[in-house]
Structures are given as structure tokens and as C-alpha cells.
Design an enzyme around this catalytic site. Structure first.
Site, PDB file in Angstrom:
ATOM      1  CG  HIS A   1      -0.381   0.017   2.606  1.00 14.71           C
ATOM      2  ND1 HIS A   1      -0.032   1.109   3.224  1.00 14.71           N
ATOM      3  CD2 HIS A   1      -0.131  -0.930   3.452  1.00 14.71           C
ATOM      4  CE1 HIS A   1       0.385   1.078   4.400  1.00 14.71           C
ATOM      5  NE2 HIS A   1       0.486  -0.355   4.566  1.00 14.71           N
TER       6      HIS A   1
ATOM      7  CG  ASP B   1      -2.634   4.279   2.759  1.00 13.87           C
ATOM      8  OD1 ASP B   1      -2.299   3.398   2.245  1.00 13.87           O
ATOM      9  OD2 ASP B   1      -3.593   4.551   3.662  1.00 13.87           O
TER      10      ASP B   1
ATOM     11  CG  ASP C   1       2.755   0.323   7.887  1.00 15.88           C
ATOM     12  OD1 ASP C   1       2.185  -0.222   6.874  1.00 15.88           O
ATOM     13  OD2 ASP C   1       1.820   0.688   8.842  1.00 15.88           O
TER      14      ASP C   1
ATOM     15  CD  GLU D   1      -2.988  -1.250   5.565  1.00 13.38           C
ATOM     16  OE1 GLU D   1      -3.077  -2.332   5.984  1.00 13.38           O
ATOM     17  OE2 GLU D   1      -2.556  -0.214   5.966  1.00 13.38           O
ATOM     18  CD  GLU D   2      -1.230   2.829   7.542  1.00 13.43           C
ATOM     19  OE1 GLU D   2      -2.065   2.306   8.628  1.00 13.43           O
ATOM     20  OE2 GLU D   2      -0.159   2.296   7.258  1.00 13.43           O
TER      21      GLU D   2
ATOM     22  CG  ASP E   1      -0.718  -7.553   2.292  1.00 10.15           C
ATOM     23  OD1 ASP E   1       0.391  -6.564   1.879  1.00 10.15           O
ATOM     24  OD2 ASP E   1      -1.794  -7.018   2.608  1.00 10.15           O
TER      25      ASP E   1
END
Length: 507
Positions: free
Chosen positions: A125, A127, A157, A191-192, A218
Site C-alpha cells: 500500500h 499510504d 509500513d 489501507e491505513e 502481503d
């Protein structure tokens, strides 16, 4: 998956571990594939520098998600242009289809030479979570390299995975790589904040096209080193399950008044007592059959007596092991639904008794429980009708993915980890204590595997203060070693033969 402060290991010159083709078979082997030449394993100095600079550049774009309706869309659009510039071969290759979904997410379809093979998917991801203004040694979007580390939001992350996947594909394509098995790369942009406009829309698009996946890889678990007392050697945990979630708002309404004549209980007092009961009354310990039990049994021989005896005879010592798991806050999160009070809001003036008090509690639901079960337990614990319950977001844990000898994705991932990290002798199944975009794809596959090839050590989770006598900053720091690692799987159905192409390099 949010982490307040992270940094990744960088060296002045990247150390290439290798690009390899591994063939393993339980049955017949195709000799033509055995004799196929390896993909070249050396990168030029220019390529090595470019890899590091590409990651730094990605960190410098502040792709922050504040809420489902508040995103830094300017940065998200800039990031889309950035990956086009950094990975030109990916975007111009004829057998790769690129689509923008939900305005800022990206879906790549890489067509393999054998359409009879079921495709797989790699997720990451774009974001990151917001970064507070204070408390940083290094600005969170600087991508600055200092003392062998690159600092910034997204270093773990999850721009590490994103850039690693695209970097691996770019370099393989330059070396004339053509996959046999088709695969997808899905890069979500929210995603966040639940992934509703990114991963969820990509999943719906693929489902409408009739796509079914062999497996998904993932983020979500790591190589753990030093987390368990008595366990000297590192081990890798591939999460085959992940937790569900409830964002629950508790609210108390009372009559407002003046602080000079207070009532026996105020809205703040009532609510504070309620959330205190939730904090002081843990959800039930759910340790039992499943991936965590198997993980501990597989690790048993790594311990000395008597721990090895306890773990090898879980039929007898399971209650004891269960209680021991509760003693550490990390392992405790693996055996139960966790309760975290994250927000509290009330009051408008120092001498005014507020009419309303609100608190938000974040429950991460153990795979053995459901949203409704946890809500009932929470209401029973609070046991106060004056406290209103409002569910803001909720979803049940996804089903546990297969991890037996016949589970293609799990076995390929396990073999690849042990090939790239030969010092890791044990790969075990486990549970991700958070949740990722992968949950949106449970309608496309039964095999969802979460792993990020990072070494995590206990000190990575500690806030480290510098000694006053050195007159240095007292600001917080977290440090984690980092490896970029990408998987490209190919296989021949029915023969058991599997090939893995991977790139792994230390920054």
C-alpha cells in the site's frame, strides 16, 4: 498497519544477496526447466545506487491518510507519476497491463506464458499514517540517510514492500524475464483507513472479471530475533490468519452544570469508570488449536529443558503455556482479543460540567471470535446502561488460510524464506495482530499469507532515550534492519514442480 516511528538499515553500497531460480519437486521434474539458465545475479553500481535513491524518493512523498474522507490526494497523484518515472520498463512492457482504480490505487496484471496456471497476487500500500510535528530526530518525510539508516514514514509500513516489488519486476524485465504463471500486483492507496476505495474496489473489479487466485502475499509478519526468552535462533513467522476489528465509540449523556455545584457523577466520571473496567478486564484467552499452537510445537526443539518438554506435550501443558503467553504484551496479543482505549473527548471549559463524554476503543478481534461475541462481552464488562455503544467500524477476522504440505502459497513462501535467509532454520505459521488490505480479497482466494522479510528485535519496539550527560536530544527513536524481498512464483500444475524467482538485497 501503523507504526509511530521507523527506520530501515542502509549501507553505503547495497549488498546484493542474489537473484535465483530454485526448482524443487516432490514428483516428476521437467529437465528442460532444470537446464534453463539462471537470471543474472549481479547488479551494476549504478543500479544499486538507483535502488536506494528510489526508496528515498518514495519516502519523501507524504502520502498520508488522515481518515477515509481526508487523504493527501496531491501526494497520491504525485506518487503515481513517481513510479512511472522510476520503473519505466514495468509500464512499457507489452505483457503487463496497468490500471488506476479508485483514482489513486494501482493494479498491474502481468501475463504469464502458461494461461493454464492459476495466478497469484502481491500486495502493498501507498499510504502512511499521519506524523506529529514533535518528537522526531529526523523529519518523517525526509528519506534522510543517517548512520546507516534511512528514516521516514513508509520505510517499513509499507513503501518498502511496494518499491521492492516494483524494483524486482523492473530489474527482472530488463534481464528479459517472462513469467510462466501470471500474477497481479495491487497497490492500495487507503489501507491505513480501511481500504474501501482502494483494495475493496480492486477486489470487486477482479471478481467481476471472474478472477480466482492461487494465493496472496502481503505484509503482516516478520523474522523474529530475541523476542522469546530462551530461544536463541531467529525464526520466521508467516501469518496465515489476521485479526478482525471493532472501532467502538462509548458515549455518556448527562445534564450539564457548573463546577461549583457538581453532581455525584459527571459524564466524564461515568465514562472513565466504564473504560477502566474494559482495560482491567481482558477478553478471554483463546489459545488452543490452530496456527499458534502448531508454531510453538515446531519451535519446541529450539528450547532447552523444561520448556521443550512443555511445548512438545501441549495436550498436558496447554493451560500453563496459555498463561505464560499472557505475560508478554506481544505474545498476549496473539492469544486474545485486545482492548485499547485510543481517544477520549469531553469538556468545553474548566468550570463547566460537560453534557457529553466520548471515548473510542479499538478492539482487535482474535480469529476464534466474532464481532458480535466481542460486543456482547464488552457490554457485559461495562454493565452500565448509561453508557451508549456506537460501532464506527467493524469486521470479523478472515478465515484461516491453509498451511499444510499441500498449501502452494505457504510452502513456496517457506522455501523462499529459507533460501534467502539460510540462517533461519524454522518457518512457522502464525497470526497477524493487526489487519491489512488482504482481507478484502478473501472472496478471490483461500490462501492469504502475510510476511515482510525484516528482522525484528525487541529493541525495535522500545523508545530509546539518549543520555543527558552527552547533551543530546531526548527525542524518540526506533531502529529496524531492513531487507527488500520480492517473490515471483511459477509452477507446473500436477507435477509438484515449483520455481521461485526472487530478488533480495540489503539496503
Amino acid at each position: 498497519m501503523a507504526r509511530p516511528y521507523i527506520c530501515l538499515l542502509a549501507l553505503a553500497a547495497m549488498l546484493l544477496l542474489g537473484i535465483a531460480t530454485i526448482s524443487r519437486s516432490r514428483g516428476l521434474r521437467d529437465k528442460a526447466h532444470q537446464s534453463a539458465p539462471r537470471i543474472p545475479s549481479q547488479f551494476s553500481q549504478e543500479e544499486r545506487v538507483a535502488m536506494k535513491e528510489a526508496l528515498k524518493g518514495a519516502i519523501q512523498i507524504p502520502t498520508v491518510s488522515f481518515s477515509p474522507k481526508e487523504l493527501n490526494t496531491t501526494a497520491l497523484a504525485e506518487f503515481g507519476e513517481y513510479i512511472r518515472k522510476v520503473f519505466p520498463t514495468v509500464f512499457k512492457t507489452s505483457f503487463i497491463r496497468h490500471e488506476v482504480v479508485g483514482e489513486y490505487s494501482h493494479l498491474f496484471t502481468v501475463h504469464g506464458s502458461d494461461p493454464s496456471l492459476q495466478p497469484y497476487m502481491l500486495l502493498a500500500h501507498i499510504d502512511v499514517v499521519p506524523a506529529p510535528d514533535e518528537g522526531w530526530d529526523v523529519p518523517p518525510f525526509s528519506g534522510l540517510e543517517r548512520n546507516g539508516f534511512i528514516y521516514g514514514r513508509g520505510t517499513i509500513d509499507n513503501k518498502n514492500s511496494l518499491m521492492g516489488i516494483l524494483q524486482a519486476l523492473e530489474l527482472l524485465l530488463i534481464r528479459n524475464y517472462i513469467p510462466r504463471r501470471s500474477f497481479f500486483i495491487a497497490l492500495g492507496h487507503d489501507e491505513e483507513v480501511m481500504g474501501v476505495n482502494g483494495a475493496q474496489k480492486i477486489s470487486a473489479l477482479l471478481q467481476a472479471r471472474g478472477v480466482q487466485l492461487a494465493f496472496i502475499v502481503d505484509e503482516g509478519s516478520f523474522i523474529f530475533d530475541g523476542f522469546i526468552p530462551g530461544l536463541k535462533n531467529p525464526f520466521a513467522m508467516v501469518a496465515v490468519s489476521q485479526k478482525g476489528l471493532i472501532n467502538l465509540m462509548l458515549q455518556v449523556n448527562t445534564t450539564p452544570g457548573h463546577s461549583s455545584a457538581p453532581p455525584k457523577e459527571t459524564s466524564i466520571g461515568i465514562l472513565a469508570a466504564a473504560v477502566n473496567r474494559l482495560e482491567q478486564t481482558p477478553m478471554p484467552n483463546m489459545f488452543g488449536d490452530g496456527p499458534m499452537k502448531m508454531a510453538l510445537q515446531e519451535l519446541a526443539n529450539e528450547f532447552s529443558f523444561p520448556t521443550n518438554l512443555f511445548l512438545s506435550n501441549m495436550w498436558l501443558f496447554r493451560p500453563l503455556v496459555s498463561r505464560l503467553m499472557e505475560r508478554n504484551y506481544i505474545t498476549n496479543a496473539l492469544v486474545r482479543t485486545t482492548t485499547a482505549l485510543t481517544m477520549f473527548n469531553s469538556g468545553i471549559k474548566v468550570n463547566v460540567i460537560p453534557a457529553v463524554a466520548q471515548a473510542i476503543v479499538d478492539f482487535r478481534i482474535h480469529p476464534a471470535q466474532t464481532v458480535q461475541e466481542v460486543l456482547k462481552l464488552a457490554k457485559d464488562i461495562v454493565a452500565d446502561d448509561r453508557v451508549q455503544f456506537h460501532v464506527l467500524n467493524a469486521f470479523d477476522p478472515p478465515p484461516i488460510s491453509p498451511y499444510d504440505d499441500q498449501a502452494l502459497g505457504y510452502q513456496l513462501l517457506r522455501q523462499t524464506i529459507q533460501s534467502v535467509f539460510p540462517e533461519v532454520n524454522i518457518v512457522v505459521p502464525g497470526t497477524c495482530v493487526g489487519n491489512t488490505d488482504s482481507r478484502h480479497y478473501s472472496n478471490l482466494t483461500t490462501g492469504i499469507y502475510l510476511f515482510n522479510p525484516l528482522y525484528l528485535q525487541p529493541q525495535s519496539f522500545r523508545l530509546q532515550k539518549k543520555k543527558k550527560k552527552k547533551k543530546k536530544s531526548q527525542k524518540r527513536k526506533r531502529r529496524t534492519d531492513f531487507t527488500v524481498f520480492c517473490l515471483f512464483f511459477n509452477g507446473v500444475e500436477g507435477t509438484g514442480e515449483r520455481e521461485l524467482f526472487f530478488i533480495s538485497f540489503h539496503l
